[in-house]
Scaffold this active site. Structure first.
Site, PDB file in Angstrom:
ATOM      1  CG  ASP A  48      -2.362  -0.412   0.760  1.00  0.00           C
ATOM      2  OD1 ASP A  48      -2.555  -0.663  -0.451  1.00  0.00           O
ATOM      3  OD2 ASP A  48      -3.256  -0.488   1.611  1.00  0.00           O
ATOM      4  CG  ASP A  76      -9.510  -7.849  11.127  1.00  0.00           C
ATOM      5  OD1 ASP A  76     -10.209  -7.277  11.984  1.00  0.00           O
ATOM      6  OD2 ASP A  76      -8.308  -7.649  10.979  1.00  0.00           O
TER       7      ASP A  76
END
Ligand SMILES: *[C@@H]1O[C@H](CO)[C@@H](O)[C@H](O)[C@H]1NC(C)=O
Ligand SMILES: CC(=O)N[C@H]1CO[C@H](CO)[C@@H](O)[C@@H]1O
Length: 787
Positions: free
Chosen positions: A140, A445
């Protein structure tokens, strides 16, 4: 054996001793009920200011009791899993599914390229057919240094993988392997080891050099066409998709030195534009899911954080034993491994192991339908991650997902699919909502795992003795508290979101699992009861008002029983989970610190967000990198060192307790009524005393330590500014009474606003606990510490 296809691939066992535990839990529950009854029936006895304090105690104990009941879901029904990998190998020799492994990294300075590629190499070296294995690195930061390191790693893999296979070495992260003690090697291996180690060190030198110079050498740039993709790169927040297939596992050109296939290896930096929000790791994962579906499309996806190497080359086979079990496999959506750490010190000063969570609580969740998805060390089925709903009786074809052969070159393929990682691809789609990982939550998550379970799927917790994945744990107090703030804040947001386990999960998942989720979702609201309990009883102690039953009263018994039983159980549980006594004590301290600082900030931030201030005023300090930090970590010295608003709260509460204890002792000495005070206030003395004991490292950091890990003097000045005004009127009472207590938590700069009323202090550079004892009780005291 002729045909063993009726034997299951895994087995589930219930924990021993659950009857004993249930008896204990019931008895503790009875004790809690008695405490509640005591509080409810004794309110009336107070006439003065004690009444409010009493009601508060009742509130805190109600909360603790209810929270304790919730935690029973994590202990009531523990299950343990065991796999039979040899059955898997015999039954599915050539029919194993493809596995795609996602490694996510986001910052080349916090997550150095060497760390990242060690993780990548460890997962490339899984004991699994290489043509069915693909490894994807999502970067990223879009860093060419990370890309360069990955390119170097792809060369090194040609030597490393054959070495691992030939000598069956473990673990397969080169760094961890070279660090471990190597013994009993035969001559052949010694030679191979020397050469592979040399190659590793050469690679490391090149990467470290590039890192130091902050650029990749000219010759390397020319060597690989991939670097040309950085030509139009403007910044990490503004660049095109960079997609590079470094190893094409189908192409013999990339074979290792022994002529065997290597796993496919792909580098991806998804497109970033300032005007498009990137959704952090969830966004990266979703881009990986789409891109990988066009390259390898493995029906099983493993995701690991970039600092978490594989410590066991068999883990994929373990996970497949669950997914491919004929009887139960079709209902399993994901297999979560515990998060373990390789750099924990013996007594785990920051409670970083999460020992009880991974050794006990997750086994309890597993008994009710499966653990949380914790974002790393987790195997998923691709279709469930992409939103598939569970239907009874459906079977899976594991080989049904292969990609049609198109005959295009790698470059053509890269060009064709790079749009899948663009900023705009997800517009007007279900990505981030019904498909892939969910957006909009700091713990994406957990909420993703919950929604998968709500769609009817089960998950599995697999916690083998030899750990599957090892990461790096926080090494300073500040990092630990900040991490827990993020977790507890995210969990609280899940509770308040439309996917709340309470209203969304009700009827969809087992009630025990709802309770289990709630214990984590309610982490942060614990701060109120804990702060109350660590402040008010101590103040009342100083004031001479008893908030607990006397020793001679029968009501003393339930308190004594619950306190003793709870703590003895907690010690046993901790030791059983592999901890040490000192480790348990450290864990209690960190438990207190988390609840009084991280959780408080998490709740406050959540409230700010609810009323519309998304940027709260609490800015959390950044990590510091200091040479001696890791040395102090290894010596198990608590690291303060940075100015954090959390430390101000911690030290204020700690000072308050020290104050109250010292003040109380002084009064007892002056008045000489030891017996009376002890009999009426034993529990308050105990509570205050334990709080002082547990805070010893903090006092030492405030007053005694001189290293860089001590409490910064700015925090000391800001926090230790307690104003306590004592009633001067001793006339009628044998115990002097505090008429009012004012606590000032100075969050902003202190300036010169402190008042000097203790004439003797001004030139003091340093006040220690002994001085406090000396000044402990004065008719009026305002004190301030200057370093
Ligand atoms: C990691 O694997 C090694 C063997 O490769 C083993 O000795 C060690 O105990 C494992 N670590 C943990 C924490 O299980
Ligand atoms: C005890 C131990 O292994 N500590 C290590 C933890 O990880 C950090 C960062 O990688 C090292 O600096 C420590 O030495």
């Amino acid at each position: 054996m002729a045909n063993d296809s009726h034997f299951p691939l895994f087995e589930t066992k219930k924990a021993n001793g659950s009857i004993v535990y249930k008896l204990f839990a019931v008895s503790n529950f009875v004790g809690i009920i008695f405490i509640w009854v005591y509080r409810a029936t004794h309110i009336a006895g107070f006439t003065d200011g004690g009444k409010l304090g009493w009601i508060g105690m009742f509130g805190a104990e109600l909360w603790f009791g209810i929270y304790w009941i919730l935690t029973q879901a994590l202990r009531w029904n523990l299950v343990y899993r065991q796999t039979f990998k040899n059955r898997l190998s015999e039954r599915y020799k050539n029919d194993l599914p493809g596995v795609d492994i996602f490694v996510c990294t986001a910052d080349p300075t916090i997550e150095p390229p060497m760390l990242v590629i060690n993780t990548v190499l460890s997962v490339m070296a899984y004991d699994y057919p290489t043509e069915k294995l693909s490894v994807y690195l999502s970067d990223d930061a879009g860093s060419d240094l990370t890309f360069y390191a990955l390119l170097e790693a792809s060369h090194f893999a040609r030597h490393w993988l054959p070495y691992c296979k030939k000598f069956k070495v473990e673990p397969r992260s080169p760094e961890a392997y070279f660090r471990s003690e190597l013994s009993y090697l035969d001559a052949d291996q010694v030679k191979s080891l020397a050469s592979v180690k040399k190659l590793y060190e050469d690679m490391e030198k090149k990467i470290e050099l590039a890192k130091k110079l902050e650029r990749v050498s000219k010759s390397a740039l020319l060597e690989h066409r991939g670097f040309s993709k950085w030509d139009k790169f403007s910044s990490r927040g503004d660049h095109d998709t960079i997609l590079q297939i470094l190893i094409d596992g189908q192409d013999a050109e990339f074979n290792d030195i022994e002529g065997c296939r290597l796993p496919t290896l792909v580098y991806l930096a998804r497109e970033k534009r300032p005007q498009h929000f990137h959704n952090f790791k969830a966004g990266a994962m979703n881009a990986l899911i789409r891109v990988s579906s066009e390259i390898s499309n493995g029906p099983i996806i493993l995701n690991v954080d970039c600092d978490m190497y594989s410590n066991n080359s068999q883990s994929i086979r373990d996970a497949l034993c669950f997914f491919m079990d004929e009887e139960r496999g079709h209902e399993i959506a994901f297999v979560q491994f515990p998060q373990n750490f390789h750099n924990i010190t013996k007594n785990d000063i920051y409670g970083g192991t999460l020992r009880v969570i991974s050794e006990v609580e997750f086994h309890g969740l597993d008994g009710y339908g499966g653990p949380l998805y914790i974002g790393t060390g987790c195997f998923h089925r691709r279709d469930t991650l992409c939103g598939r709903i569970f239907t009874k009786g459906s079977t899976i074809k594991w080989n049904g997902n292969s990609i049609p052969i198109t005959g295009e070159s790698i470059q053509e393929l890269e060009e064709r699919i790079k749009g899948l990682a663009s900023c705009t691809f997800e517009e007007n789609t279900q990505w981030g909502n019904e498909m892939g990982l969910k957006y909009g939550c700091p713990v994406e998550d957990v909420i993703t795992g919950l929604s998968i379970q709500c769609r009817g799927w089960k998950s599995i917790y697999f916690n083998p003795k030899r750990k599957g994945f090892l990461g790096v744990s926080a090494t300073t107090l500040d990092q630990t508290l900040v991490q827990h703030k993020r977790w507890s804040e995210g969990d609280l947001q899940i509770l308040l979101s439309k996917y709340s386990p309470v209203w969304y999960g009700l009827g969809r998942i087992h009630f025990g699992l709802i309770m289990g989720y709630c214990t984590y979702c309610l982490w942060s609201p614990n701060c109120f009861a804990t702060l109350y309990y660590s402040i008010i009883p101590s103040l009342y102690l100083l004031k001479g008002i008893s908030l607990f039953p006397q020793i001679s009263s029968l009501w003393f018994l339930p308190f004594a029983y619950v306190i003793a039983a709870k703590n003895i159980f907690s010690i046993i549980e901790f030791l059983w989970a592999g901890g040490t006594i000192l480790g348990w004590w450290n864990e209690q301290r960190i438990w207190l610190y988390k609840r009084t600082s991280s959780y408080l900030f998490a709740v406050v931030d959540t409230i700010f967000k609810l009323v519309g201030y998304s940027n709260s005023s609490f800015i959390i300090s950044a990590k510091v990198a200091d040479q001696d930090v890791s040395q102090r970590y290894e010596q198990e010295k608590m690291e303060f060192g940075v100015t954090s608003p959390m430390f101000i709260i911690l030290s204020s509460v700690a000072m308050l307790n020290l104050f109250c204890l010292v003040g109380m002792l002084k009064k007892m000495m002056v008045i000489g009524e030891f017996k009376y005070v002890y009999e009426t206030m034993a529990l308050q003395i105990l509570l205050c005393g334990v709080l002082v004991l547990i805070n010893l490292p903090l006092y030492s950091a405030l007053f005694f330590r001189r290293d860089k890990g001590r409490m910064p003097s700015s925090v000391t000045v800001k926090s230790v500014k307690l104003e306590i005004e004592f009633d001067k009127d001793y006339a009628t009472q044998s115990v002097p009474e505090v008429s009012s207590v004012i606590l000032v938590f100075e969050m902003e700069t202190c300036g010169d606003r402190g008042r000097w009323t203790l004439g003797s202090i001004p030139n003091m550079k340093h006040i220690g606990p002994l001085d406090l004892l000396h000044w402990g009780v004065q008719s009026e005291l305002i004190f301030r510490v200057i370093r």
